[in-house]
Design a protein around this motif. Structure first.
Motif, PDB file in Angstrom:
ATOM      1  N   ALA A  56     -15.085 -55.489  -3.128  1.00  0.00           N
ATOM      2  CA  ALA A  56     -16.469 -56.455  -2.784  1.00  0.00           C
ATOM      3  C   ALA A  56     -16.621 -56.399  -1.345  1.00  0.00           C
ATOM      4  CB  ALA A  56     -15.669 -57.640  -3.247  1.00  0.00           C
ATOM      5  N   PHE A  57     -16.525 -54.802  -0.953  1.00  0.00           N
ATOM      6  CA  PHE A  57     -16.587 -54.967   0.754  1.00  0.00           C
ATOM      7  C   PHE A  57     -18.109 -55.441   1.118  1.00  0.00           C
ATOM      8  CE2 PHE A  57     -13.209 -52.132   0.147  1.00  0.00           C
ATOM      9  CZ  PHE A  57     -12.229 -52.628   1.019  1.00  0.00           C
ATOM     10  N   GLY A  58     -19.159 -54.250  -0.292  1.00  0.00           N
ATOM     11  CA  GLY A  58     -20.195 -54.963   0.310  1.00  0.00           C
ATOM     12  C   GLY A  58     -21.200 -56.126  -0.036  1.00  0.00           C
ATOM     13  N   LYS A  59     -20.161 -57.266  -0.549  1.00  0.00           N
ATOM     14  CA  LYS A  59     -20.602 -58.662  -0.803  1.00  0.00           C
ATOM     15  C   LYS A  59     -20.394 -58.916  -0.060  1.00  0.00           C
ATOM     16  CE  LYS A  59     -20.350 -58.968  -5.360  1.00  0.00           C
ATOM     17  NZ  LYS A  59     -19.254 -59.793  -6.739  1.00  0.00           N
ATOM     18  N   ILE A  60     -19.811 -58.486   1.542  1.00  0.00           N
ATOM     19  CA  ILE A  60     -20.150 -58.954   3.270  1.00  0.00           C
ATOM     20  C   ILE A  60     -20.547 -58.821   3.768  1.00  0.00           C
ATOM     21  CG2 ILE A  60     -18.423 -60.964   2.616  1.00  0.00           C
ATOM     22  CD1 ILE A  60     -16.293 -59.069   4.387  1.00  0.00           C
ATOM     23  N   ALA A  87     -16.233 -49.290   2.299  1.00  0.00           N
ATOM     24  CA  ALA A  87     -15.807 -49.620   2.125  1.00  0.00           C
ATOM     25  C   ALA A  87     -14.449 -49.835   3.236  1.00  0.00           C
ATOM     26  CB  ALA A  87     -14.862 -48.586   0.526  1.00  0.00           C
ATOM     27  N   ASP A  88     -13.069 -49.689   2.989  1.00  0.00           N
ATOM     28  CA  ASP A  88     -12.490 -49.229   4.224  1.00  0.00           C
ATOM     29  C   ASP A  88     -11.091 -48.864   4.350  1.00  0.00           C
ATOM     30  OD1 ASP A  88     -11.288 -51.570   4.579  1.00  0.00           O
ATOM     31  OD2 ASP A  88     -12.328 -52.632   6.188  1.00  0.00           O
ATOM     32  N   CYS A  89     -10.193 -48.617   4.994  1.00  0.00           N
ATOM     33  CA  CYS A  89      -8.881 -48.116   4.940  1.00  0.00           C
ATOM     34  C   CYS A  89      -8.505 -46.550   3.905  1.00  0.00           C
ATOM     35  CB  CYS A  89      -8.009 -49.702   4.117  1.00  0.00           C
ATOM     36  SG  CYS A  89      -8.134 -50.758   5.785  1.00  0.00           S
ATOM     37  N   GLY A  90      -9.513 -46.001   4.357  1.00  0.00           N
ATOM     38  CA  GLY A  90      -9.871 -44.977   3.153  1.00  0.00           C
ATOM     39  C   GLY A  90      -9.650 -45.223   1.871  1.00  0.00           C
ATOM     40  N   LEU A  91     -10.602 -46.125   1.991  1.00  0.00           N
ATOM     41  CA  LEU A  91     -11.108 -46.242  -0.138  1.00  0.00           C
ATOM     42  C   LEU A  91     -11.680 -45.465  -0.358  1.00  0.00           C
ATOM     43  CD1 LEU A  91      -9.889 -47.778  -2.229  1.00  0.00           C
ATOM     44  CD2 LEU A  91     -12.216 -49.301  -1.973  1.00  0.00           C
ATOM     45  N   ILE A  92     -12.678 -44.437   0.370  1.00  0.00           N
ATOM     46  CA  ILE A  92     -13.235 -43.593  -0.440  1.00  0.00           C
ATOM     47  C   ILE A  92     -13.181 -42.406  -0.051  1.00  0.00           C
ATOM     48  CG2 ILE A  92     -16.162 -42.386   1.185  1.00  0.00           C
ATOM     49  CD1 ILE A  92     -16.611 -45.187   1.299  1.00  0.00           C
ATOM     50  N   TRP A  93     -11.679 -42.042   0.307  1.00  0.00           N
ATOM     51  CA  TRP A  93     -11.073 -40.724   0.498  1.00  0.00           C
ATOM     52  C   TRP A  93     -10.190 -41.603  -0.719  1.00  0.00           C
ATOM     53  CZ3 TRP A  93      -5.738 -40.383   0.667  1.00  0.00           C
ATOM     54  CH2 TRP A  93      -5.184 -38.872   0.865  1.00  0.00           C
ATOM     55  N   SER A  94      -9.412 -42.251  -1.501  1.00  0.00           N
ATOM     56  CA  SER A  94      -8.130 -42.336  -2.035  1.00  0.00           C
ATOM     57  C   SER A  94      -8.923 -42.502  -3.210  1.00  0.00           C
ATOM     58  CB  SER A  94      -7.221 -43.551  -1.587  1.00  0.00           C
ATOM     59  OG  SER A  94      -7.928 -44.591  -1.476  1.00  0.00           O
ATOM     60  N   LEU A  95     -10.087 -43.351  -3.492  1.00  0.00           N
ATOM     61  CA  LEU A  95      -9.741 -44.194  -5.543  1.00  0.00           C
ATOM     62  C   LEU A  95     -10.826 -42.979  -5.679  1.00  0.00           C
ATOM     63  CD1 LEU A  95      -9.912 -46.689  -6.517  1.00  0.00           C
ATOM     64  CD2 LEU A  95     -12.839 -47.193  -5.268  1.00  0.00           C
ATOM     65  N   PRO A  96     -11.997 -41.976  -5.448  1.00  0.00           N
ATOM     66  CA  PRO A  96     -11.889 -40.844  -5.950  1.00  0.00           C
ATOM     67  C   PRO A  96     -10.807 -39.873  -6.807  1.00  0.00           C
ATOM     68  CG  PRO A  96     -13.598 -41.331  -3.942  1.00  0.00           C
ATOM     69  CD  PRO A  96     -12.362 -42.070  -4.179  1.00  0.00           C
ATOM     70  N   GLN A  97     -10.553 -39.905  -6.122  1.00  0.00           N
ATOM     71  CA  GLN A  97      -8.992 -39.127  -6.280  1.00  0.00           C
ATOM     72  C   GLN A  97      -8.186 -39.445  -7.775  1.00  0.00           C
ATOM     73  OE1 GLN A  97      -7.099 -36.881  -3.458  1.00  0.00           O
ATOM     74  NE2 GLN A  97      -8.013 -38.080  -1.271  1.00  0.00           N
ATOM     75  N   GLU A 131       0.909 -57.879  -7.893  1.00  0.00           N
ATOM     76  CA  GLU A 131       0.893 -58.322  -8.999  1.00  0.00           C
ATOM     77  C   GLU A 131      -0.617 -59.640  -8.913  1.00  0.00           C
ATOM     78  OE1 GLU A 131       3.453 -59.860 -10.985  1.00  0.00           O
ATOM     79  OE2 GLU A 131       5.463 -58.846 -10.803  1.00  0.00           O
ATOM     80  N   GLY A 132      -0.955 -60.217  -9.281  1.00  0.00           N
ATOM     81  CA  GLY A 132      -1.824 -60.867  -8.943  1.00  0.00           C
ATOM     82  C   GLY A 132      -3.208 -60.349  -8.391  1.00  0.00           C
ATOM     83  N   ALA A 133      -3.964 -60.547  -7.081  1.00  0.00           N
ATOM     84  CA  ALA A 133      -4.352 -60.111  -6.322  1.00  0.00           C
ATOM     85  C   ALA A 133      -4.871 -59.398  -5.371  1.00  0.00           C
ATOM     86  CB  ALA A 133      -4.837 -61.441  -4.972  1.00  0.00           C
ATOM     87  N   ALA A 134      -5.319 -57.809  -5.635  1.00  0.00           N
ATOM     88  CA  ALA A 134      -5.246 -57.037  -5.222  1.00  0.00           C
ATOM     89  C   ALA A 134      -6.084 -56.951  -4.605  1.00  0.00           C
ATOM     90  CB  ALA A 134      -4.914 -55.618  -5.085  1.00  0.00           C
ATOM     91  N   PHE A 135      -7.509 -57.521  -3.328  1.00  0.00           N
ATOM     92  CA  PHE A 135      -8.768 -56.900  -3.013  1.00  0.00           C
ATOM     93  C   PHE A 135      -8.996 -56.041  -1.636  1.00  0.00           C
ATOM     94  CE2 PHE A 135      -9.101 -61.191  -5.525  1.00  0.00           C
ATOM     95  CZ  PHE A 135      -8.971 -61.162  -6.400  1.00  0.00           C
ATOM     96  N   GLY A 136      -9.795 -55.983  -1.311  1.00  0.00           N
ATOM     97  CA  GLY A 136     -10.382 -55.221  -0.475  1.00  0.00           C
ATOM     98  C   GLY A 136      -9.610 -54.322   0.281  1.00  0.00           C
ATOM     99  N   ASP A 185     -19.362 -47.260  -8.681  1.00  0.00           N
ATOM    100  CA  ASP A 185     -19.504 -48.527  -9.099  1.00  0.00           C
ATOM    101  C   ASP A 185     -18.765 -49.510  -8.743  1.00  0.00           C
ATOM    102  OD1 ASP A 185     -20.722 -49.717 -11.751  1.00  0.00           O
ATOM    103  OD2 ASP A 185     -19.002 -49.745 -12.931  1.00  0.00           O
ATOM    104  N   LEU A 186     -17.312 -49.427  -9.042  1.00  0.00           N
ATOM    105  CA  LEU A 186     -16.572 -50.064  -8.608  1.00  0.00           C
ATOM    106  C   LEU A 186     -16.934 -50.668  -7.113  1.00  0.00           C
ATOM    107  CD1 LEU A 186     -13.029 -49.241  -9.493  1.00  0.00           C
ATOM    108  CD2 LEU A 186     -14.802 -50.593 -10.503  1.00  0.00           C
ATOM    109  N   MET A 187     -17.519 -50.175  -6.677  1.00  0.00           N
ATOM    110  CA  MET A 187     -17.531 -50.294  -4.318  1.00  0.00           C
ATOM    111  C   MET A 187     -19.150 -50.725  -4.473  1.00  0.00           C
ATOM    112  SD  MET A 187     -16.244 -47.059  -2.330  1.00  0.00           S
ATOM    113  CE  MET A 187     -14.369 -46.001  -3.002  1.00  0.00           C
TER     114      MET A 187
END
Length: 260
Positions: free
Chosen positions: A134-138, A142-152, A106-111, A161-163
């Motif tokens: 928005a990892f790159g904005k700071i 991207a961490d916690c495996g997002l570069i592995w999981s999100l493309p799948q 629900e609601g916010a699910a960021f980073g 694009d999202l990253m």
């Protein structure tokens, strides 16, 4: 376990709720430790068939606790590595552990909140959901495996694009691109998650565990998948659940699987 993560048992479902709602359930050091402890306990509890991850107060999690990223005395790479360790273990258990995991968002699910959701087996989100990478904005990757999981989930081009933009993604778009699997009215994600968990009861727990182990090792060459099958299938053929499944099929009744 602290009250930062609440555990509720619904039949054979462990519902783990991140509970710091006034701050959108940030992944502080204490929250990371509590969430990992709660998840490990549920993952290896024989009475638990499915784990549901949720957030209190109408939000999943805002991701990292930004206040803890500001280190007196300047950057500390060793501290950064230590802080990643519990989240990395959590992601390994979500993606490749023995139990199916459903995110009720629900609601916010960021980073890292997005990373946790993306690593689960099924994502149910309220129509008010907002995802962001928005990892790159700071100035971070991207961490916690997002570069592995999100493309799948959404493909490499959309994941980039999202990253690379860090733009927010709301419910309808998230459903359209495959970031989530089911979109429901706000406040009903837990109910929907419990219904999905009930659908898993017709499949043997050890079979699900084996398939999750295989999924987390792919995608890879076909030869690797076939080799893993040769390892897993003979072992599963000796289980009580396999015998029960055959008997239930022959007798035209529902199987009573026990995870043995």
């Amino acid at each position: 376990m602290t009250d930062l993560v609440l555990r509720e048992t619904r039949e054979d479902v462990a519902v783990l709720t991140m509970n710091d709602p006034t701050r959108l359930n940030p992944l502080s050091d204490a929250m990371r430790a509590a969430l990992l402890e709660a998840f490990e306990t549920a993952a290896f509890d024989d009475a638990v068939r499915t784990i549901v991850l949720a957030g209190a107060g109408g939000n999943f999690t805002a991701g990292a606790d930004i206040r803890q990223l500001i280190v007196p005395g300047g950057p500390d790479p060793a501290r950064s590595r230590r802080r990643l360790t519990p989240l990395h273990r959590l992601i390994e258990l979500i993606a490749g552990g023995p139990k199916p995991v459903i995110a009720a968002v629900e609601g916010a699910a960021f980073g890292a909140g997005l990373s946790i959701a993306a690593a689960t087996d099924f994502v149910i989100a309220g129509e008010d959901v907002r995802f962001g990478a928005a990892f790159g904005k700071i100035g971070l990757t991207a961490d916690c495996g997002l570069i592995w999981s999100l493309p799948q989930r959404i493909g490499r081009t959309l994941a980039r694009d999202l990253m690379f933009t860090g733009r927010p993604v709301k419910g309808p778009e998230a459903l359209a691109i495959g970031l989530i699997d089911q979109l429901v009215p706000p406040g009903t994600t837990l109910e929907a998650a419990l219904a999905k968990a009930a659908a898993y009861r017709g499949v043997a727990p050890l079979a699900i565990a084996a398939m999750k182990s295989a999924f987390v090792q792919g995608p890879g060459p076909l030869s690797d998948a076939l080799a893993l099958e040769r390892q897993q299938q003979p072992m599963l053929s000796m289980t009580q659940d396999h015998a029960e499944g055959l008997a239930a099929f022959t007798e035209k009744r529902a199987a009573g699987f026990t995870g043995r």
